[in-house]
Design an enzyme around this catalytic site. Structure first.
Site: not given
Length: 334
Positions: A126, A239
């Site tokens: 990710c 994130h």
């Protein structure tokens, strides 16, 4: 087409189902797959109920594509069995990413390498995905020499247990007594943990080395030098990354902004005068990669600082996997 989702009851698996529905992927029949404990449970997709089945039953059903969101060991065991049955696997685990015989794909960057022969396709980490989506248009123009990246990663990247730990700690701090699991060795609320995954012999964690190695493979350039520090923080929207990137060629900040504005999958949010910059709460449930805080690094030439944010469950996992399937379908590669 007939589509299997392996790990359908987990955080990423559930998000894959959501993204398939939102993007109107042509699912004629859904085959939800999960661990033996979950077989027989019912999940809902587009208002219809589907029973969770076993790996063996899923293979026997002969889906065209299987989107895997199981762990690495599960994928290592079962992805080849799906592939042997002629089923194309798009795998979210780390099991196949650095296998030289497997493609590691971010559709905006390197989907052109895919062929009908690719039966196991790896979905990158990710944190790597969002960074390379932001950097690739600049790499094409100026050629990257070196990347220094520090990440600020959501607890959702660890899974439901970590979310439960964070919310349990938060409830306890508010005076509400509740039992909760410990996904981490330390508290996560009001804290940051500078370790994601286990440490390797060189002192870096596996998460940090994923960013180093995967970036080179996706961008098809082994000369790029990458160093990374990955950190878990108590947020849930996505994130964030602080990226310092050195290029071989000189650049103008105005041109960098134009390139990012035109880049597929990128949204530029960069207005210091109005305190506009990307934040996880704004990236939540979005598929784009958001970029801001662009500024020259005046300590060395040809170097840029940037801030990159994305929803790790969507573009960092589920959406990227679905986009790979969309590319395969659009180009008759199944």
């Amino acid at each position: 087409m007939k589509v299997a989702v392996v790990g359908a009851t987990g955080l990423v698996g559930s998000k894959i189902l959501q993204v398939l529905a939102e993007r109107n992927f042509p699912v004629s029949e859904l085959i939800p797959v999960a661990s033996p404990q979950s077989v027989g449970k019912e999940i809902t997709f587009k208002g219809k109920g589907y029973k969770v089945v076993s790996m063996e039953d899923a293979i026997a059903a002969k889906p065209v594509v299987a989107l895997f969101s199981a762990g690495g060991s599960t994928s290592a065991e079962w992805a080849p069995k799906f592939a042997e049955a002629g089923i194309t696997v798009v795998d979210n685990s780390s099991a196949w990413r650095m296998d030289p015989s497997k493609k590691l794909i971010v559709p905006e960057i390197n989907a052109d390498v895919l062929t009908k022969e690719d039966k196991i396709i790896a979905n990158p980490n990710c944190s790597t995905i969002q960074m390379v989506v932001a950097l690739n248009p600049l790499h094409q123009q100026y050629k990257i020499k070196r990347i220094v990246v520090s990440t600020y990663q959501s607890v959702t990247g660890t899974g439901k247990k970590a979310v439960d730990q964070l919310m349990g700690e938060r409830a306890k701090a508010a005076g509400v007594e509740a039992a909760y699991p410990m996904a981490y060795a330390y508290p996560i609320d009001l804290n940051v943990i500078p370790q994601i995954d286990v440490f390797t012999e060189n002192g870096y964690t596996k998460e940090e080395m994923k960013m180093v190695n995967e970036t080179k493979k996706i961008m098809r350039d082994d000369t790029i030098r990458v160093t990374s520090t990955t950190v878990r923080i108590p947020v849930m929207g996505g994130h964030s990354e602080s990226v310092n990137v050195e290029f071989e060629k000189t650049f103008e900040l105005a041109t960098v902004k134009q390139l990012l504005k035109a880049a597929p999958g990128v949204v530029l949010v960069d207005e210091p005068a109005t305190a506009s910059y990307p934040m996880p709460k704004d990236a939540h449930e979005r598929d784009e990669v958001f970029v801001g805080r662009l500024r020259l690094d005046d300590t060395q030439p040809n170097t840029l600082n940037m801030w990159v944010v994305s929803d790790n469950l969507r573009k960092g996992a589920a959406t990227n996997a679905v986009q790979i399937a969309e590319y395969l379908a659009a180009n008759n590669l199944f």
